[in-house]
Motif scaffolding. Sequence first.
Motif, PDB file in Angstrom:
ATOM      1  N   UNK A 251       0.784  -1.232   0.000  1.00  0.00           N
ATOM      2  CA  UNK A 251       0.000   0.000   0.000  1.00  0.00           C
ATOM      3  C   UNK A 251       0.818   1.285   0.000  1.00  0.00           C
ATOM      4  N   UNK A 252       2.073   1.238   0.381  1.00  0.00           N
ATOM      5  CA  UNK A 252       2.898   2.452   0.380  1.00  0.00           C
ATOM      6  C   UNK A 252       3.052   3.013  -1.024  1.00  0.00           C
ATOM      7  N   UNK A 253       3.044   2.147  -2.021  1.00  0.00           N
ATOM      8  CA  UNK A 253       3.179   2.593  -3.412  1.00  0.00           C
ATOM      9  C   UNK A 253       1.893   3.235  -3.936  1.00  0.00           C
ATOM     10  N   UNK A 254       0.761   2.917  -3.333  1.00  0.00           N
ATOM     11  CA  UNK A 254      -0.529   3.376  -3.834  1.00  0.00           C
ATOM     12  C   UNK A 254      -1.038   4.646  -3.151  1.00  0.00           C
ATOM     13  N   UNK A 255      -0.551   4.936  -1.964  1.00  0.00           N
ATOM     14  CA  UNK A 255      -1.110   6.016  -1.146  1.00  0.00           C
ATOM     15  C   UNK A 255      -0.422   7.346  -1.393  1.00  0.00           C
ATOM     16  N   UNK A 256      -1.206   8.410  -1.270  1.00  0.00           N
ATOM     17  CA  UNK A 256      -0.629   9.753  -1.197  1.00  0.00           C
ATOM     18  C   UNK A 256      -0.332  10.078   0.267  1.00  0.00           C
ATOM     19  N   UNK A 257      -1.248   9.627   1.149  1.00  0.00           N
ATOM     20  CA  UNK A 257      -1.079   9.764   2.591  1.00  0.00           C
ATOM     21  C   UNK A 257      -1.302   8.374   3.187  1.00  0.00           C
ATOM     22  N   UNK A 258      -0.316   7.892   3.923  1.00  0.00           N
ATOM     23  CA  UNK A 258      -0.403   6.569   4.534  1.00  0.00           C
ATOM     24  C   UNK A 258      -0.384   6.726   6.047  1.00  0.00           C
ATOM     25  N   UNK A 259      -1.466   6.303   6.664  1.00  0.00           N
ATOM     26  CA  UNK A 259      -1.589   6.342   8.116  1.00  0.00           C
ATOM     27  C   UNK A 259      -1.310   4.948   8.649  1.00  0.00           C
ATOM     28  N   UNK A 260      -0.387   4.845   9.595  1.00  0.00           N
ATOM     29  CA  UNK A 260      -0.038   3.549  10.175  1.00  0.00           C
ATOM     30  C   UNK A 260      -0.452   3.510  11.633  1.00  0.00           C
TER      31      UNK A 260
END
Length: 109
Positions: free
Chosen positions: A40-49
Amino acid sequence: MSAPRLIFLGDEASAAGLRLSGVETYQADASTATQVYAEYAQQADVLLLGSEVAQGLPEAQLERDLSAPRPLLLVLPALRGDAKRDDPAELIRRRLGIRDDSMSSEEQT
């Protein structure tokens, strides 16, 4: 221009709340962190973990990716835990140096 793609990876309770805000959510934990993060890091503009997912990633990778320009990476604190959290209003008063005289001296300590 399209809206940024926001994705959350973490626990079920946080995911449920974030879904109500329109965030894409995927359940993950420390054991699945590396695999799910890579996808998902490749797909997101903003990644919430969620913090549990962040703990499952290699520390060097997490530090590097937190300072990368894309995706914007944010680690959210755990909902559950033993950590005592300060009252937000009290924290603001303390940082601003505001004393609330309506409180007893015991409450101010």
